[in-house]
Design a protein around this motif. Structure first.
Motif, short mmCIF file in Angstrom:
data_model
loop_
_atom_site.label_atom_id
_atom_site.label_comp_id
_atom_site.label_asym_id
_atom_site.label_seq_id
_atom_site.Cartn_x
_atom_site.Cartn_y
_atom_site.Cartn_z
N TYR A 5 0.84 -1.19 0.00
CA TYR A 5 0.00 0.00 0.00
C TYR A 5 0.88 1.24 0.00
O TYR A 5 1.91 1.31 0.67
CB TYR A 5 -0.89 -0.03 1.24
CG TYR A 5 -1.58 1.28 1.53
CD1 TYR A 5 -2.72 1.65 0.82
CD2 TYR A 5 -1.09 2.13 2.51
CE1 TYR A 5 -3.35 2.85 1.09
CE2 TYR A 5 -1.72 3.33 2.79
CZ TYR A 5 -2.85 3.69 2.07
OH TYR A 5 -3.47 4.88 2.33
N THR A 8 -3.84 6.77 -0.25
CA THR A 8 -5.28 6.74 -0.47
C THR A 8 -5.76 8.09 -0.98
O THR A 8 -5.31 9.13 -0.51
CB THR A 8 -6.03 6.40 0.84
OG1 THR A 8 -5.70 5.07 1.24
CG2 THR A 8 -7.54 6.50 0.66
N VAL A 265 -8.71 -7.23 -1.46
CA VAL A 265 -8.07 -5.96 -1.10
C VAL A 265 -8.97 -5.11 -0.21
O VAL A 265 -8.49 -4.25 0.52
CB VAL A 265 -7.66 -5.16 -2.36
CG1 VAL A 265 -6.44 -5.79 -3.00
CG2 VAL A 265 -8.79 -5.06 -3.36
N LYS A 266 -10.29 -5.34 -0.28
CA LYS A 266 -11.21 -4.57 0.53
C LYS A 266 -12.58 -5.24 0.51
O LYS A 266 -12.94 -5.87 -0.47
CB LYS A 266 -11.32 -3.14 -0.02
CG LYS A 266 -11.91 -2.13 0.95
CD LYS A 266 -11.76 -0.72 0.38
CE LYS A 266 -12.14 0.30 1.43
NZ LYS A 266 -11.95 1.69 0.94
N GLU A 290 -7.09 3.47 -3.86
CA GLU A 290 -5.83 3.12 -3.19
C GLU A 290 -4.74 2.91 -4.23
O GLU A 290 -4.99 2.37 -5.31
CB GLU A 290 -6.00 1.85 -2.35
CG GLU A 290 -6.90 2.06 -1.15
CD GLU A 290 -7.02 0.80 -0.29
OE1 GLU A 290 -7.11 0.94 0.94
OE2 GLU A 290 -7.01 -0.31 -0.85
N PHE A 292 -1.06 1.16 -5.01
CA PHE A 292 -0.18 0.09 -4.57
C PHE A 292 1.11 0.14 -5.40
O PHE A 292 1.07 0.31 -6.62
CB PHE A 292 -0.86 -1.26 -4.72
CG PHE A 292 -2.09 -1.41 -3.87
CD1 PHE A 292 -1.98 -1.75 -2.54
CD2 PHE A 292 -3.35 -1.19 -4.41
CE1 PHE A 292 -3.12 -1.88 -1.75
CE2 PHE A 292 -4.48 -1.30 -3.64
CZ PHE A 292 -4.38 -1.65 -2.30
#
Length: 706
Positions: A5, A8, A265-266, A290, A292
């Motif tokens: 990560y 954001t 991922v979410k 997000e 990465f």
């Protein structure tokens, strides 16, 4: 999380499209808010809602698109597409409205200079990115358009519709090159492998591969338990990343359509994916995007591979799953052949633990995993095989190899084959030196192999036809391939010999070498090698075809040099793939220049001038569809420009157009704009075709006066 990560970004609505430049990131969400974000600190520089009048689009709407600082936006329940340039500010630069219903898909392709749009009317239009003029339309589908994708290098687009059909078009030639149906509606597609393959993602969860060149579906598998919502190609161009409505990210290896990894991922649906050199951008239904890091740890992988520390190299991959989709992973491919040799040695010594340890870092690849599993599936057989070999009990060793073909991959099998070949050579020498008693001596030598059918037969053939084998070997030694293959034809048992297998390998290498010369346009060496190898019977016909192709290529070069376009297109008609040769580039470039000039004239409605510019190509089948596309554009604008002209027989004018292109949506739109819909309604076009120009020669004007 096993992907690195980085940052954001938060939006008000659901991010539907995203693009990047050197210094900035641009996002548009489903509530029509534009965001400009700094790449230095990822702070929002500016955000602006461009309209309050329209309701938001749904979370998976595909009508927005972006490329660099150009963004296309459509408004809910409208047929409008508005173009924005966000280089310095959010600036409206153009609007197009050719669709008769809501736009469902759009694609900006700055490389080609075009914008494409697809609507609920089943139409796909092509527009010039500079003038925003409609310059092309593709055959109408019977249902909504669901997706449009462009190739990286070639002038291909893939159009998917809700009737589960996918069609691939060459927009430079205005030709459909392939069409097929899928099991479910296609959500996303992407080209790969030099645009020769198309990856297809269906709403039902299937991922498949279509071979564009050979026009066939290669494979299809169900990967996704929930609706696949977004797709992007990886940095190494060998994988597809697919996001789903339940927040999973799937990585599919495109070579064999297998899943490399899957990670959640979410706990939120993924609305958009965007890949670039540094980051993977993943946008979600909750408005979050997000970032990465796709490169984190790549230096460690290189370092450990160079040090032959494969375990640590694999650990570095595991620390950032994005590295499995990075060019650095190809280093594992380069090391694998050496490792396989060591694994085989370990297995022959019964050391399964050592073999497992060596293989483990490489087994993220399904192809390598299958190869390893096949090797270890019969470790006891490998052990027995080695024991028989070491004891020179070749009869038992060969019996084991006949039962378990995997044993033929072991190094000692090659050694055993070399000894067998040496044994065959000894038969010939014995018989040649002592024709009377030689056969009896050979029979004694052969005795250990009588239980091996394949060996017994060839050995018996050698004993009974020793002179033939000697003649065959002499022919090879003298490079008299014609004589050798004459003997093979007369004595088919020669095909079972190691010598014949070597000749097959030589034939394959010869073809590969000739083709490599062709690829480099080294025609003199290609001709020289092909002619000198014509006496190699297995590839004689193939070489003759190559020589004909070379001859035609040289004719093409000569025709291009002398600007003999008729000869050029006569040759291309026989070899359509010649259009991808560098020798054809000059012809292609000149044609594109003519098309650009003719398109500008067509947009002004100068159909006579367009006709004069392009009339040479009306009799060139290869170019007809493209020049007809430009003439159609000229006719439409000519009709529009003459809306107030007196003494025009509009019914005959419309009828003339319909004979070429049918009573299509574009003509209906123009007729409505010039208030002549009622006249057009009278025109009977049931027998007309949208490809009528292929039967009836185009004219320099469709306007008919009384």
């Amino acid at each position: 999380m096993l992907i690195k990560y980085k940052k954001t970004i938060k939006c008000v609505g659901v991010p539907l499209c995203l693009s990047t430049t050197k210094n900035e990131i641009f996002i548009v969400d489903n509530t029509y808010v534009f965001y400009r974000i700094s790449r230095n600190n990822f702070a929002t520089i500016d955000s602006k809602r461009i309209t309050q009048k329209f309701s938001p689009h749904h979370n998976l709407y595909r009508g927005f698109s972006a490329d660099g600082h150009k963004i296309a936006v459509t408004f809910a329940a409208t047929n409008l597409i508005t173009l924005f340039d966000v280089k310095e500010d959010i600036k409206k630069i153009g609007t197009v409205n050719w669709h008769t219903s809501q736009v469902e898909a759009s694609l900006i392709c700055t490389r080609s200079g075009y914008l494409f749009s697809g609507g609920q009317d089943g139409k796909v239009y092509m527009y010039d990115l500079n003038s925003f003029a409609m310059i092309g339309v593709f055959p109408q589908k019977p249902d909504y358009i669901s997706n449009i994708a462009a190739a990286d290098e070639k002038s291909f687009i893939a159009i998917s519709s809700f009737n589960k059909q996918v069609s691939i078009h060459d927009f430079d030639k205005n030709k459909e090159i392939a069409s097929f149906f899928t099991l479910d509606v296609v959500q996303n597609t992407l080209f790969f492998d030099n645009d020769n393959m198309l990856f297809i993602v269906c709403r039902g969860g299937n991922g498949g591969i279509f071979d564009v060149k050979n026009k066939e579906i290669k494979c299809s598998k169900k990967f996704f338990s929930d609706w696949p919502t977004a797709t992007v190609i990886s940095k190494d161009k060998r994988h597809a990343l697919i996001g789903t409505r339940d927040g999973y990210l799937h990585a599919i290896f495109l070579q064999d359509n297998t899943e490399r990894f899957k990670i959640r991922v979410k706990e939120m649906g993924i609305s958009n994916l965007h890949m670039e050199n540094d980051y993977l951008f993943v946008s979600y239904f909750d408005g979050v995007t997000e970032l990465f890091d796709v490169n984190a740890g790549d230096g460690d992988v290189v370092k450990f591979i160079e040090e032959k520390d494969y375990e640590k190299a694999r650990e570095a991959l595991n620390a950032n799953l994005m590295l499995f989709l990075h060019p650095v992973v190809r280093l594992f491919d380069k090391e694998w052949s050496e490792i396989v040799g060591k694994i085989k040695e370990a297995l022959m010594n019964g050391n399964l633990e050592s073999a497992n340890k060596m293989a483990l870092p490489f087994l993220f690849d399904n192809i390598k995993k299958e190869q390893f599993n096949e090797l270890v599936s019969d470790i006891e057989g490998i052990k027995k095989f080695k024991e028989a070999y070491d004891a020179e009990n070749y009869t038992v060793a060969y019996e084991l190899a006949e039962k378990e073909p995997i044993l033929k991959q072991l190094p000692i099998y090659d050694s055993m084959e070399a000894k067998w070949e040496k044994l065959l050579q000894s038969f010939k020498t014995i018989i040649q030196n002592n024709p009377t008693d030689g056969k009896n001596k050979c029979a004694v030598i052969l005795k250990p192999f009588v239980g091996i059918p394949s060996k017994r037969k060839i050995a018996q053939d050698v004993i009974n036809n020793a002179q033939t084998f000697i003649e065959a070997e002499n022919a090879i030694a003298a490079h008299d391939f014609q004589e050798y293959y004459r003997l093979v034809k007369a004595r088919p048992f020669l095909k079972e010999t190691p010598m014949y297998k070597k000749m097959e390998a030589l034939s394959l290498r010869t073809i590969e070498k000739v083709n490599s010369y062709l690829k480099a346009s080294n025609y003199s060496d290609a001709i020289k090698l092909a002619k000198s190898s014509l006496k190699m019977a297995p590839i004689e016909e193939q070489l003759k075809k190559i020589l004909v192709e070379i001859s035609d290529r040289l004719k093409l070069i000569s025709a291009v040099a002398s600007n003999d376009l008729k000869a050029v297109y006569d040759i291309v008609k026989q070899h359509e793939d010649f259009v991808y040769l560098k020798e054809f580039d000059l012809v292609e470039q000149k044609f594109k220049e003519k098309i650009k000039k003719a398109t500008d004239l067509a947009l002004s409605g100068s159909s006579v001038a367009v006709y004069e510019e392009l009339n040479f190509y009306f009799n060139i089948e290869f170019r007809l569809d493209k020049v007809a596309q430009i003439m159609k554009l000229a006719y439409l604008n000519e009709i529009k420009n003459n809306s107030e002209t007196q003494n025009i027989d509009w019914e005959k004018t419309f009828k003339t157009y319909c004979e070429y292109f049918s009573k299509d949506a574009e003509l209906k739109k123009i007729a409505k704009e010039i208030e002549k819909e009622a006249i057009l309604e009278k025109v009977d076009s049931e027998k007309d075709s949208e490809f009528g120009y292929r039967k009836k020669e185009l004219e320099n004007s469709v306007i008919v006066f009384f």
